[in-house]
Enzyme design. Structure first.
Site, PDB file in Angstrom:
ATOM      1  N   CYS A  53       0.064   0.122   7.789  1.00  5.64           N
ATOM      2  CA  CYS A  53      -0.462   0.607   6.515  1.00  5.64           C
ATOM      3  C   CYS A  53      -1.805   1.300   6.681  1.00  5.64           C
ATOM      4  O   CYS A  53      -2.157   2.181   5.896  1.00  5.64           O
ATOM      5  CB  CYS A  53      -0.599  -0.549   5.532  1.00  5.64           C
ATOM      6  SG  CYS A  53       0.976  -1.244   5.046  1.00  5.64           S
ATOM      7  N   TRP A  70      15.089 -38.664 -18.183  1.00  4.38           N
ATOM      8  CA  TRP A  70      14.093 -37.802 -17.519  1.00  4.38           C
ATOM      9  C   TRP A  70      12.743 -38.474 -17.664  1.00  4.38           C
ATOM     10  O   TRP A  70      12.449 -39.041 -18.716  1.00  4.38           O
ATOM     11  CB  TRP A  70      14.076 -36.406 -18.151  1.00  4.38           C
ATOM     12  CG  TRP A  70      15.327 -35.635 -17.941  1.00  4.38           C
ATOM     13  CD1 TRP A  70      16.372 -35.485 -18.808  1.00  4.38           C
ATOM     14  CD2 TRP A  70      15.665 -34.881 -16.765  1.00  4.38           C
ATOM     15  NE1 TRP A  70      17.337 -34.683 -18.258  1.00  4.38           N
ATOM     16  CE2 TRP A  70      16.924 -34.295 -16.998  1.00  4.38           C
ATOM     17  CE3 TRP A  70      15.035 -34.651 -15.559  1.00  4.38           C
ATOM     18  CZ2 TRP A  70      17.560 -33.498 -16.066  1.00  4.38           C
ATOM     19  CZ3 TRP A  70      15.665 -33.849 -14.638  1.00  4.38           C
ATOM     20  CH2 TRP A  70      16.913 -33.284 -14.888  1.00  4.38           C
ATOM     21  N   GLU A 111       0.822  -1.207   0.000  1.00  5.62           N
ATOM     22  CA  GLU A 111       0.000   0.000   0.000  1.00  5.62           C
ATOM     23  C   GLU A 111       0.861   1.265   0.000  1.00  5.62           C
ATOM     24  O   GLU A 111       0.510   2.268  -0.625  1.00  5.62           O
ATOM     25  CB  GLU A 111      -0.921   0.019   1.226  1.00  5.62           C
ATOM     26  CG  GLU A 111      -1.858  -1.170   1.323  1.00  5.62           C
ATOM     27  CD  GLU A 111      -1.301  -2.292   2.174  1.00  5.62           C
ATOM     28  OE1 GLU A 111      -2.055  -2.831   3.000  1.00  5.62           O
ATOM     29  OE2 GLU A 111      -0.096  -2.621   2.025  1.00  5.62           O
ATOM     30  N   CYS A 162      -2.178  -3.871   7.497  1.00  5.04           N
ATOM     31  CA  CYS A 162      -1.766  -4.082   8.890  1.00  5.04           C
ATOM     32  C   CYS A 162      -2.107  -2.856   9.734  1.00  5.04           C
ATOM     33  O   CYS A 162      -2.222  -1.738   9.229  1.00  5.04           O
ATOM     34  CB  CYS A 162      -0.272  -4.388   8.963  1.00  5.04           C
ATOM     35  SG  CYS A 162       0.785  -3.034   8.399  1.00  5.04           S
ATOM     36  N   SER A 177      16.435 -42.395 -13.657  1.00  3.98           N
ATOM     37  CA  SER A 177      15.208 -41.577 -13.633  1.00  3.98           C
ATOM     38  C   SER A 177      15.257 -40.336 -14.517  1.00  3.98           C
ATOM     39  O   SER A 177      14.335 -39.526 -14.469  1.00  3.98           O
ATOM     40  CB  SER A 177      14.931 -41.137 -12.189  1.00  3.98           C
ATOM     41  OG  SER A 177      15.997 -40.336 -11.700  1.00  3.98           O
ATOM     42  N   ALA A 222       6.907 -40.890   2.353  1.00  2.00           N
ATOM     43  CA  ALA A 222       5.914 -41.559   3.212  1.00  2.00           C
ATOM     44  C   ALA A 222       6.023 -41.072   4.644  1.00  2.00           C
ATOM     45  O   ALA A 222       5.005 -40.833   5.312  1.00  2.00           O
ATOM     46  CB  ALA A 222       6.113 -43.073   3.152  1.00  2.00           C
TER      47      ALA A 222
END
Length: 384
Positions: free
Chosen positions: A106, A192, A74, A97, A190, A317
């Site tokens: 602000c 790509w 602002e 704020c 892996s 996991a």
């Protein structure tokens, strides 16, 4: 518990944001979001905020918050507008704020500028300040409209909101897999799985996150860079979790010219290798125990808001099981590799029945080149 947000605070403005404000208001709020995104990856622990000053149907000032400790959006927008701010409407995607932090409030700047109306995308989720800025503006006779494009504003700052409410960084699990659910061949190869257009999207995702986390296996097998691969984009803090420190002496992650690297291990693990890493400019921190939970708590205390888990299935996991993952991004390539021993993106969660499967919420999907990306959220408990 004290300072816990109420249901009302967690669900501010239940009304559809599309029904709030005029079409011009909605367009200006979308512009605020565009401006805010210019600082992606640079504002933590602060939110992404953009602001527009409009008068007589025209934009007379714009601004965004560039980094923590810098003036808020602002302030920049009001400065750009100058005297034209008097009697104008100010748009901002997050409630202004109303407290002194590293910068003045602000809300006071808006009052002093003599604006007539403020349009707010969403209320600040922090229960210490929530609604205070709006109350200050209304107390000064300024018209305030709240909830314009609110869902888009919430998504923009989902990491900030999560950090405020849960006292933890927002965790995103990202992985790339073949159509038959493999993240590598049975030999571990892996590169790509996905198309360059998907990888470019991952680089943008890294630039928007504060840290990216991998385990030792990823360092040993893939020797990744984990950077945004873009000269003008920020790079995340690269975090390696390793209890054993059985890591290669030479690795791309040990070069810290472009991006910092943090290795997390347990106390007294391989002091000689720790010294080697320190000589290379790599930060080493000991945590006991070394778990996703302890890592997330440590990164929260380092003021981080968002972390990207780019790890293998075992660590993924564990991260899910410990509640450190809130969002999942699965990049699916139209390829079939097969292999009964080929790794999958998520290891054993201890679930034995399909009825126990974790069901993602708010799921979306889209094509990215020949690939398909699925995005969704794991169910959240209410914050304590």
């Amino acid at each position: 518990m004290e300072n816990s947000p109420s249901d009302a605070q967690l669900n501010v403005q239940q009304e559809s944001s599309a029904s709030i404000g005029t079409s011009f208001d909605q367009a200006m709020m979308r512009r605020c979001i565009e401006l805010a995104r210019l600082a992606l990856g640079r504002t933590t622990p602060n939110p992404l905020v953009g602001s527009v000053v409009a008068k007589d149907g025209e934009i007379v000032g714009e601004g965004f918050h560039p980094a923590a400790g810098q003036p808020h959006a602002e302030v920049f927008a009001l400065k750009a507008a100058g005297e034209k701010a008097r009697g104008a409407t100010v748009y901002v995607n997050l409630e202004p704020c109303n407290h002194y932090g590293r910068t003045p409030p602000c809300s006071e700047a808006l009052v002093a500028a003599g604006v007539s109306k403020v349009v707010v995308g969403m209320v600040d989720p922090d229960p210490r300040v929530s609604g205070g800025g709006i109350e200050r503006l209304r107390g000064a006779g300024i018209e305030v409209v709240v909830g314009v494009e609110e869902s888009a504003c919430r998504q923009l700052n989902e990491a900030f909101v999560h950090r405020v409410l849960y006292k933890r960084p927002f965790g995103i699990l990202k992985y790339a897999m073949t159509l038959d659910g493999k993240i590598a061949s049975s030999t571990g190869h892996s590169a790509w799985i996905t198309d360059p257009s998907s990888r470019k999207l991952v680089h943008q995702l890294r630039a928007a996150c504060d840290a990216v986390i991998v385990g030792g296996n990823t360092v040993r097998r893939d020797n990744p860079y984990l950077t945004s691969h873009t000269t003008d984009a920020p790079n995340p803090l690269r975090v390696v979790m390793s209890r054993s420190l059985d890591l290669p002496i030479e690795a791309h992650l040990w070069s810290t010219v472009d991006a910092p690297t943090l290795v997390l291990t347990e106390p007294s693990t391989d002091p000689d290798f720790q010294k080697l890493l320190l000589k290379k400019g790599v930060e080493v921190v000991e945590l006991m125990p070394l778990t996703p939970t302890s890592v997330i708590e440590y990164l929260y205390n380092r003021q981080l808001s968002s972390v990207l888990w780019e790890c293998g299935g075992t660590l993924a996991a564990r991260a899910i099981a410990e509640g450190t993952v809130q969002k999942v991004l699965a990049f699916i390539a139209p390829k079939i590799i097969g292999g009964s021993t080929a790794p999958s993106p998520v290891g054993d969660l201890g679930l034995t029945l399909m009825t126990q499967a974790l069901r993602l919420e708010s799921v979306t999907g889209r094509s990215v080149g020949p690939d398909y990306v699925v995005e969704g959220y794991l169910p959240l408990d209410k914050p304590h």
